[in-house]
Write an enzyme that holds these catalytic residues in place. Sequence first.
Site, PDB file in Angstrom:
ATOM      1  N   GLY A  52      16.503 -13.658   6.829  1.00  0.00           N
ATOM      2  CA  GLY A  52      15.079 -13.276   7.293  1.00  0.00           C
ATOM      3  C   GLY A  52      14.137 -14.028   6.801  1.00  0.00           C
ATOM      4  O   GLY A  52      13.073 -13.319   6.352  1.00  0.00           O
ATOM      5  N   GLY A  53      14.100 -15.139   6.903  1.00  0.00           N
ATOM      6  CA  GLY A  53      12.757 -15.940   6.414  1.00  0.00           C
ATOM      7  C   GLY A  53      12.866 -15.796   4.745  1.00  0.00           C
ATOM      8  O   GLY A  53      13.464 -16.676   4.322  1.00  0.00           O
ATOM      9  N   GLN A 130      13.437  -7.529   3.459  1.00  0.00           N
ATOM     10  CA  GLN A 130      13.964  -7.602   4.578  1.00  0.00           C
ATOM     11  C   GLN A 130      14.405  -6.002   4.749  1.00  0.00           C
ATOM     12  O   GLN A 130      13.937  -5.023   4.328  1.00  0.00           O
ATOM     13  CB  GLN A 130      14.733  -8.737   4.882  1.00  0.00           C
ATOM     14  CG  GLN A 130      14.469  -9.916   5.617  1.00  0.00           C
ATOM     15  CD  GLN A 130      14.088  -9.375   7.383  1.00  0.00           C
ATOM     16  OE1 GLN A 130      14.464  -8.431   7.540  1.00  0.00           O
ATOM     17  NE2 GLN A 130      13.604 -10.387   8.007  1.00  0.00           N
ATOM     18  N   ARG A 201      21.535 -24.931   9.336  1.00  0.00           N
ATOM     19  CA  ARG A 201      21.994 -23.677   9.817  1.00  0.00           C
ATOM     20  C   ARG A 201      23.087 -23.608  10.965  1.00  0.00           C
ATOM     21  O   ARG A 201      24.269 -22.902  10.905  1.00  0.00           O
ATOM     22  CB  ARG A 201      20.856 -22.610  10.265  1.00  0.00           C
ATOM     23  CG  ARG A 201      19.899 -22.356   9.213  1.00  0.00           C
ATOM     24  CD  ARG A 201      18.745 -21.604   9.727  1.00  0.00           C
ATOM     25  NE  ARG A 201      18.112 -21.009   8.708  1.00  0.00           N
ATOM     26  CZ  ARG A 201      17.052 -19.975   8.857  1.00  0.00           C
ATOM     27  NH1 ARG A 201      16.453 -20.076   9.963  1.00  0.00           N
ATOM     28  NH2 ARG A 201      16.464 -19.557   7.697  1.00  0.00           N
ATOM     29  N   ASN A 242      13.567 -27.647  18.810  1.00  0.00           N
ATOM     30  CA  ASN A 242      12.856 -26.209  18.803  1.00  0.00           C
ATOM     31  C   ASN A 242      12.655 -25.526  20.069  1.00  0.00           C
ATOM     32  O   ASN A 242      12.549 -26.174  21.102  1.00  0.00           O
ATOM     33  CB  ASN A 242      11.126 -26.898  18.343  1.00  0.00           C
ATOM     34  CG  ASN A 242      10.174 -25.982  18.016  1.00  0.00           C
ATOM     35  OD1 ASN A 242      10.210 -24.772  18.371  1.00  0.00           O
ATOM     36  ND2 ASN A 242       9.557 -26.011  16.706  1.00  0.00           N
ATOM     37  N   GLN A 263      16.111 -14.788  18.808  1.00  0.00           N
ATOM     38  CA  GLN A 263      16.351 -14.087  17.412  1.00  0.00           C
ATOM     39  C   GLN A 263      15.770 -15.066  16.338  1.00  0.00           C
ATOM     40  O   GLN A 263      16.400 -15.223  15.048  1.00  0.00           O
ATOM     41  CB  GLN A 263      17.810 -13.700  17.014  1.00  0.00           C
ATOM     42  CG  GLN A 263      17.632 -12.589  16.372  1.00  0.00           C
ATOM     43  CD  GLN A 263      18.946 -11.598  16.139  1.00  0.00           C
ATOM     44  OE1 GLN A 263      19.664 -11.814  16.868  1.00  0.00           O
ATOM     45  NE2 GLN A 263      18.827 -10.679  15.235  1.00  0.00           N
ATOM     46  N   LEU A 274       9.147 -22.545  13.173  1.00  0.00           N
ATOM     47  CA  LEU A 274       8.695 -23.988  13.085  1.00  0.00           C
ATOM     48  C   LEU A 274       7.769 -24.452  14.161  1.00  0.00           C
ATOM     49  O   LEU A 274       8.005 -24.086  15.548  1.00  0.00           O
ATOM     50  CB  LEU A 274      10.076 -25.095  13.185  1.00  0.00           C
ATOM     51  CG  LEU A 274       9.605 -26.707  13.087  1.00  0.00           C
ATOM     52  CD1 LEU A 274       8.979 -26.786  11.666  1.00  0.00           C
ATOM     53  CD2 LEU A 274      10.804 -27.403  13.382  1.00  0.00           C
ATOM     54  N   CYS A 410      31.186  -1.523  12.058  1.00  0.00           N
ATOM     55  CA  CYS A 410      31.887  -0.528  13.124  1.00  0.00           C
ATOM     56  C   CYS A 410      30.975   0.354  13.453  1.00  0.00           C
ATOM     57  O   CYS A 410      30.561   1.209  12.681  1.00  0.00           O
ATOM     58  CB  CYS A 410      33.132   0.037  12.492  1.00  0.00           C
ATOM     59  SG  CYS A 410      34.090   1.018  13.632  1.00  0.00           S
TER      60      CYS A 410
END
Length: 562
Positions: A52-53, A130, A201, A242, A263, A274, A410
């Site tokens: 998350g960054g 986060q 990634r 991008n 996301q 970016l 779950c």
Amino acid sequence: MSQSKYRQLDVRAPRGTTLTARSWLTEAPLRMLMNNLDPDVAENPHELVVYGGIGRAARNWECYDAIVKALKNLESDETLLVQSGKPVGVFKTHENSPRVLIANSNLVPHWATWEHFNELDAKGLAMYGQMTAGSWIYIGSQGIVQGTYETFVEAGRQHYQGSLKGRWVLTAGLGGMGGAQPLAATLAGACSLNIECQQSRIDFRLRTRYVDEQATSLDDALARIKKYTAEGRAISIALCGNAADIVPELVKRGVRPDMVTDQTSAHDPLHGYLPKGWSWEEYQQKAESDPQGTILAAKRSMADHVQAMLAFNEMGVPTFDYGNNIRQMAQEMGVSNAFDFPGFVPAYIRPLFCRGIGPFRWVALSGDPQDIYKTDAKVKEIIKDDKHLHHWLDMARERISFQGLPARICWVGLEWRQKLGLAFNEMVRSGEVSAPIVIGRDHLDSGSVASPNRETEAMRDGSDAVSDWPLLNALLNTASGATWVSLHHGGGVGMGFSQHSGMVIVCDGTDEAAARIARVLRNDPATGVMRHADAGYDIAIECAAEQGLNLPMVAATQGNAK
């Protein structure tokens, strides 16, 4: 004291039954902290970044070392306090109180901005936690797979007569959270095109089997989509590029996906999105040398991205925000109609929240995958008639690669969480599993978050921004005896836009654990039912009555209505 955020060190949690702390109640947070930084789990572990960054597990490496030392020495009647990733105190409490209490990234509202937070972060005075990064219960991309799967399945029910076969999803972002999207789409029966600007990634998701293959160009990606949808195959495709360039290009070409979302880490324009025309290396350099110019460039690109999403929405393509605050960023750049497409919670998930259903997760501290498979079987045994849930568990076992300590996600609600927790505790007691199990959840849950652009968007009574609820959730979990409790700000959507709380409880097979589990795993989801019943949702009011919740004002309102 030096404040190093970088260390060339691979951290992995211990496995097996040998304790490195004084009890399983302190061994558990120690292993889960380490698991958050496992190279197979975290996005950038050498800089303490989990996902998350810049979501970190500890403020700096010196703080990490001090947390580890404190946990190893913590007594059974002591509580460690962690302030934005820094251990600040150990206090005498009692054996049924939490062993760790965590507060991350919390700022007085007037100062709750990225600008002020970044100043504090640069001085070593704060840490962005986060949701599950700083609360030590991140389990890799699996942690959001089922929620994303449930979202896609519900969208299929609403828009495509219950089937996504032969259809495809357009999205972007393959980080720790976004990386769940390709697998979730595949499990839901759809193809997907997943845009990601960092090749590393994509490589991570290919290696962990969250994405099936990578296209060499946009033309190649579209050709694959055309082929696979015609064949009715659910294949996920990654494309390096991008989204701010590619999504508008798809609109320009007249391409029509069957579903559109996003996301990327748009919640953090300085570190997570970016700008068009920039390399990732240039982005990192300019974030240091010209932060304001970098933020502006990123938000301009987000505006282009959202305008393209709006164009798809206007075509009638189901389009939704997946909780990264990209609509807000675009609106701040002049896209006045950015909120014309909904967030995923009001569109697809809120009825589940009304029944306290959310991302229940557990981790085998042994490190043995067989312990998870045995708990999977126990869930099926207890929740006998839920074919949808059984199907999920079967797919999860077949398709989901464990990252770090074996874990399972779950989605279950108030009716079942307590029963499952007690059953897991009994499995530890009897030796059916080889070591204790920890049970936790995402902060994205029914009663633990206030986030007007995500979980609490468009609440029936207009209470979107009321953050008393996550505070009450954290207080109640503390009083109930959770093993560790966390209270964070800014997760998911960034500074100033959310407050949220988390809890984790250890199943160590003891009677004392059973008593704590019985309290925590009823009270925690019950706060979600309470929150939604208070807002006037009939499903929640009915659930509260069925489960025997004591909600004085809801009962009074119902009585007056009669």
